[in-house]
Design a protein around this motif. Sequence first.
Motif, PDB file in Angstrom:
ATOM      1  N   UNK A 114       0.847  -1.186   0.000  1.00 24.54           N
ATOM      2  CA  UNK A 114       0.000   0.000   0.000  1.00 24.54           C
ATOM      3  C   UNK A 114       0.891   1.248   0.000  1.00 24.54           C
ATOM      4  N   UNK A 115       0.387   2.345  -0.544  1.00 24.44           N
ATOM      5  CA  UNK A 115       1.134   3.599  -0.386  1.00 24.44           C
ATOM      6  C   UNK A 115       1.154   4.027   1.083  1.00 24.44           C
ATOM      7  N   UNK A 116       2.159   4.760   1.462  1.00 28.12           N
ATOM      8  CA  UNK A 116       2.349   5.120   2.874  1.00 28.12           C
ATOM      9  C   UNK A 116       1.173   5.917   3.432  1.00 28.12           C
ATOM     10  N   UNK A 117       0.402   6.561   2.582  1.00 29.20           N
ATOM     11  CA  UNK A 117      -0.753   7.349   3.039  1.00 29.20           C
ATOM     12  C   UNK A 117      -1.792   6.481   3.739  1.00 29.20           C
ATOM     13  N   UNK A 118      -1.738   5.168   3.500  1.00 29.46           N
ATOM     14  CA  UNK A 118      -2.696   4.255   4.138  1.00 29.46           C
ATOM     15  C   UNK A 118      -2.084   3.603   5.378  1.00 29.46           C
ATOM     16  N   UNK A 119      -1.301   4.367   6.107  1.00 34.25           N
ATOM     17  CA  UNK A 119      -0.583   3.849   7.263  1.00 34.25           C
ATOM     18  C   UNK A 119      -1.515   3.310   8.338  1.00 34.25           C
ATOM     19  N   UNK A 120      -2.747   3.765   8.362  1.00 35.74           N
ATOM     20  CA  UNK A 120      -3.694   3.314   9.396  1.00 35.74           C
ATOM     21  C   UNK A 120      -4.345   1.980   9.060  1.00 35.74           C
ATOM     22  N   UNK A 131       7.094   3.262   1.222  1.00 35.60           N
ATOM     23  CA  UNK A 131       7.383   4.640   1.605  1.00 35.60           C
ATOM     24  C   UNK A 131       8.434   5.223   0.670  1.00 35.60           C
ATOM     25  N   UNK A 132       8.154   6.414   0.163  1.00 38.37           N
ATOM     26  CA  UNK A 132       9.119   7.133  -0.675  1.00 38.37           C
ATOM     27  C   UNK A 132      10.181   7.781   0.202  1.00 38.37           C
ATOM     28  N   UNK A 153      10.803   0.009   0.591  1.00 36.27           N
ATOM     29  CA  UNK A 153      11.173   1.144  -0.259  1.00 36.27           C
ATOM     30  C   UNK A 153      10.185   1.254  -1.424  1.00 36.27           C
ATOM     31  N   UNK A 154       9.684   2.470  -1.638  1.00 35.77           N
ATOM     32  CA  UNK A 154       8.820   2.720  -2.800  1.00 35.77           C
ATOM     33  C   UNK A 154       9.466   3.798  -3.669  1.00 35.77           C
ATOM     34  N   UNK A 155      10.036   3.362  -4.774  1.00 35.43           N
ATOM     35  CA  UNK A 155      10.627   4.287  -5.739  1.00 35.43           C
ATOM     36  C   UNK A 155      10.024   3.951  -7.112  1.00 35.43           C
ATOM     37  N   UNK A 156       8.882   4.563  -7.434  1.00 34.25           N
ATOM     38  CA  UNK A 156       8.250   4.263  -8.722  1.00 34.25           C
ATOM     39  C   UNK A 156       9.145   4.652  -9.889  1.00 34.25           C
ATOM     40  N   UNK A 157       8.993   3.933 -10.986  1.00 39.16           N
ATOM     41  CA  UNK A 157       9.722   4.246 -12.214  1.00 39.16           C
ATOM     42  C   UNK A 157       8.712   4.326 -13.360  1.00 39.16           C
ATOM     43  N   UNK A 205      17.949   6.000   1.956  1.00 37.16           N
ATOM     44  CA  UNK A 205      17.356   5.242   3.062  1.00 37.16           C
ATOM     45  C   UNK A 205      18.401   4.777   4.083  1.00 37.16           C
ATOM     46  N   UNK A 206      19.587   5.377   4.034  1.00 35.32           N
ATOM     47  CA  UNK A 206      20.696   4.892   4.857  1.00 35.32           C
ATOM     48  C   UNK A 206      20.410   4.982   6.351  1.00 35.32           C
ATOM     49  N   UNK A 207      19.594   5.933   6.774  1.00 38.38           N
ATOM     50  CA  UNK A 207      19.279   6.062   8.191  1.00 38.38           C
ATOM     51  C   UNK A 207      18.187   5.091   8.626  1.00 38.38           C
ATOM     52  N   UNK A 208      17.619   4.383   7.650  1.00 39.15           N
ATOM     53  CA  UNK A 208      16.574   3.402   7.962  1.00 39.15           C
ATOM     54  C   UNK A 208      16.924   2.070   7.282  1.00 39.15           C
ATOM     55  N   UNK A 209      18.027   1.459   7.717  1.00 41.66           N
ATOM     56  CA  UNK A 209      18.478   0.219   7.062  1.00 41.66           C
ATOM     57  C   UNK A 209      17.456  -0.906   7.136  1.00 41.66           C
TER      58      UNK A 209
END
Length: 982
Positions: A114-120, A131-132, A153-157, A205-209
Motif C-alpha cells: 500500500x502507499x504510505x498514506x494508508x498507514x492506518x 514509503x518514498x 522502499x517505494x521508488x516508482x519508475x 534510506x541509509x538512516x533506515x536500514x
Amino acid sequence: MYLNVHSWYSLRYGTMPVDKLIEEACARGITRMVLTDINNSTGVMEFIRKCRKTGALSPIGGMEFRHDKKLLYIGIAQNKEGMKELNEFLTEHNLQKKDLPARPPQFNHAFVVYPFSQVNTELRQNEFLGIRSTQLHHLYKKDISLIKDKLVVLQPVFISGRIEYRLHEYLRGIDLNTVLTKVDDDDKCLETDQFLAPGELEAKFSEYPFIIGNTHKLLDQCHMDYPEGRVRLNRKTFTGNRETDRIQLEKLAQEGLLYRYGPDNKEAQKRLEHELQVINDLSFCSYFLITHDIIRYSMSKGYYHVGRGSGANSLVAYCLRITDVDPISLDLYFERFLNEQRTSAPDFDLDFSWDERDDIQEYIFKKYGSTHTALLGTITTFRDRSVIREIGKVMGLPKAEIDSFTDRTKELENRDNATYKKIMTIHGIMSDMPNQRSIHAGGILISEEPITYYTALDLPPKGLPVVQWDMYEAEEVGYDKYDILSQRGIGHIKQAVRLIEENQQQKIDIHQVRGFMNDRRLNERLKTGDTTGCFYIESPAMRQLLSKLRCDNYPVLVAASSIVRPGVASSGMMTTYIRFHHHPEEVRYLHPVMEEQLKETYGVMVYQEDVMKVCIHFAGMDGSDADTLRRGMSGKYRSRLEFDRLTDRFFEGARRLGRPEETIREVWRQVSSFAGYSFNKAHSASFAVESYQSLYLKTYYPIEFMVAVLNNYGGFYTRWLYVHELHNAGAKVHLPCVNHSDSAVNVKGTDCWLGFIGIQGLENKLIQLIPKERDQHGTYLSLENFVKRTAISLEQAIILIRLGALRFTGKNKKQLLWEVHTLLGNKVKPVNAAELFQIDKKQYQLPELTVSPLEDAYHELELLGYPLSLSMFGMLKTSFRGNVMARQMNKHVGAIVRMVGLYVCEKTVYTKNNKKMWFGTFLDARGDFFDTVHFPDSTPSYPFRGAGCYLVEGKIVEDFGYPGLEVRRFAKLEIKSNPVMD
C-alpha cells in the motif's frame, strides 16, 4: 529495491519499452525488480523472457491497481501461482464491470504494497507499506514499532529523464483529452519517478536500514517459476489422450480422403500418411481435431465456412473439410504450413458469415470453458497523421492549423514552421508506442492451463473475455491461435442459396467448385471483369486486372488474387506478370534457379511460397530461416536484430553458391519489394474458390444473388449500384410498400421489393413492426387502417408516404399527405384486434393534386440515397450523354473525348512528390463501367464533389487492352430543379 516499475504498457502513462527498462536497470547494476504496470499484466511475460536472456536481472511480475487517478495498492507475485492470483483478481472486476475495492482479498502467493498514506490500514501478513524517500520525515520521532517490519522502499519508475517526462505530460494530455496546462499534478508522475544512479537509492534510506532489509527480504521470496524456453500452451488433447487423438485424426482423415478423391488415389494416400506423421510428431493432432470440431458444429447448424491461410496447404485439412482448396492439384506444399524446422505457430483462418460467427465463438467458449478460452487482443500504437492531430490538440492549436499540419501536400510549406517542427519531434518519439488495447480480428486461444497464469482479461463491448497482449506475444508465450473470422461474401452465398431454394424450388450444392471452374459461361464472365457483387473480384482494381489478364481459369485467378495486393504495382511486378502472361516467350530469367523454381509464374514471385523458394534454392537458406525472413518482410516478426541476421545470411549464402553479385542484388530487390505484400498461394486459392462460388450464383441466379448481396450489407460499392445490378439481372425492382415489403429486400419470381431497412429516418421499431403486423393480421386496407394498426407518428407516416410506400391505396402522395394530417390531428391508439364495426371516415373533396416523376425522384434521392423512378441521367438538365460510350472506348484509343458518367467511387493516392492523384470509376448512360485517371497537374486540388453525374474530358489510353480515360477537364453536371421548390 525497485518494487514499482512501469513500462509503456501503462498506457498513456509509462514511456519505456520493456527492452529499455531492462537496459536502464542493468546499466545501474540492478539485479531484481518488479514490473507493475497500471491495471494490466500485458508486459509481464515479455519482461520475464527478456530478463532471462540477459542473465543479469531477476524478473518479478506484478501489477499496480488504480481506481480513477488513485493508487490503491501494488500486487507483487511470489511465483507463477501469485501471478495467477493477481490476474484473476483484476479479471473478475473487469469481466463483472466492478470497481476495484479499497483492499484486495487475501492472496496466498502474492504480496500487497500500500502507499504510505494508508498507514492506518491493519495489515495482513503478506501486506506492506511502501514509503518514498521524500516521506521519511514522517517517521521522525514516531513510534513505528507496529509497522517497522512492514515498511519497504517505494521508488516508482515511469520515465528515464527530462525528455521522457515531457513526453509523459503529452501522453497524459492525450489520455485526459485536455491541453497541457490543464494536466494537474495528480494526473501525472513526479519528475523523480525514474531509476536512480547506483547507490543513490540506498543512500536516501541509509538512516533506515531496516526498510532496505525489509525490501530485500520481500524480493528474496519472489521467483517467477515459469518454464524456460518456448512451451506450447494450447490445449494438449481433444479426446483427453494423445494416442486416442492420433487414432481419431487418422480415421477422420482417411474418411475424408475417400470423400475428396475416391478410392485408390495412391499419390493422395502417400501424402496423407506423411502429413499425419508430421502432425503427430509435432503434437498438432489436437489442433486439427479442435478445428475439425468447430467445422463439424458449424456444418451441423447449416453454416457456410471458408478455410484460408497457410492451413490450406494441408491435405489433412482438405480431407477434414476445414478447407475446400485441393493442395495436390495446386501443387501446394505442406511444409509451408507445418514442418519440423518451423518454430512459428501455424494457424487456420476460418471465415464464417457475419451473422453466424458470434454463435461459433459462443460454442467454442462453452465447449472448452471460460477459464481456458479467450479472444486474442491487439495493441494499437501511436502512428501516422492521427498522432499529429492528437499532439496539436494537447498543445491547444486551432483546428485549421492542425489540419494544415496533417495535409501531406503542405509538408514543404510546413517544413520551416517552428510549431510543426516541435510536433514532428514529439511524433518521432511517440511513434509506435502502445496507445490502446483492443480485439484481434478473430483470434481465439484455447489453453491447457487456466489462461490467467499468463494474462489478465479485459471485457470489451463484444462481451467475451480478451487477453491483454497481441498475436506476436501470444506466439512468444506459446499459444497457437484459432482465427474465427467473418465476411460478407459468405453471407451473400448462404442467403442466395436459400433464396434460390425458396423462389425457384432448386437446391444448390455450392461446394461443388470443381465443376464451376470448368464452366465456360463463368470463365467468359471472369474474362470480361463482369463481377460486381462477387467476393474479392468486384473492386475496380480487380475488375481491371481480370480484363488485362483476360483471366478465364482458376490458376490465373489464384495468381490475380495475389498480385492485386497493394505495393505490387509500385514494384513493377504486376505489369511484368501481365506482360509475360501474354508473351511467355519474352521471359528472361535472372538465373537458372529462378527458371526452375518460378516457371509457373514467369519468373515473378507471385506467392509467399515463391519468396521462400528463392531464399532456399537461390541463397541456400533452410526452410525455417526462409520462412522467418518472409514473415519479417511482411511485418509479422518483431526482432529487427534477427531479421538483419537473416538478411546477411541471404547474401552470404548466395555468394557461397557462386551467384553473380549483380544478380544477387536484383533478386534481393525483388524479394524485399514483394514479400511484404504477397499472400501465400493457399490463401489466394481459398479466395478464388469463394470467388467462383459467387460467380456461379451471379451467372445462373443473378436476381437471388443480388438480393442476397443487398441484404448482407453489400460489398465494395454503395447500395445503389447493387440495385442497378438487380435491374440489369432482369428483376422488376419496386419501391418499398407496406403491403409487400419486409425489413430487408424480398423476391417473388422476378419481382423484388426493396425493404424498409435503408429508408432514411425510419425508426427501427417500425421497420420490424410493419411487416410483422401485416403477417399476423392481414394486409393493410387503407391509410387509416395502417395508422391505427401501427400507431405510427405523423413524422414517420410522412416519410413512408413521400417514398410511395402507401401507394396501394390508389391515392397519390399529396392526397395521402392531406389525409394523414387529418387523421393524426389527435393521437391514434393502436388496434390489436379486428374492429367490430368499421366506420368510414368522412371524405372531403380535394382539388386536383398531381405528382411528377421528377418530384418522386427527389423524394427517393432524399430518403433512399438514390432515385428509382427516374435515373440520375434522367434528372440531368442536359441531354448530352457523351460522344463516346464505355463500350466504344477501345475504338478511340489516343483520341480526346467527352464522356458523361455517374460517379461510383474514387481512390486517392499520393505520388512520390507527395502530390494527390485520383482514380475514378463511373457508369455511362447505358450502365457500363469506365475508369478515369486524374493526374495532379491536370486536375483541380479535389476534383470529386460527391454523388452525381460528371462531364469528363480526356484522352483514352489503353493498358493490355483495357481502356481508361486520362482526365483533362472535369465538372459535375447540374440536375433539374425540384418542382416543389420552384
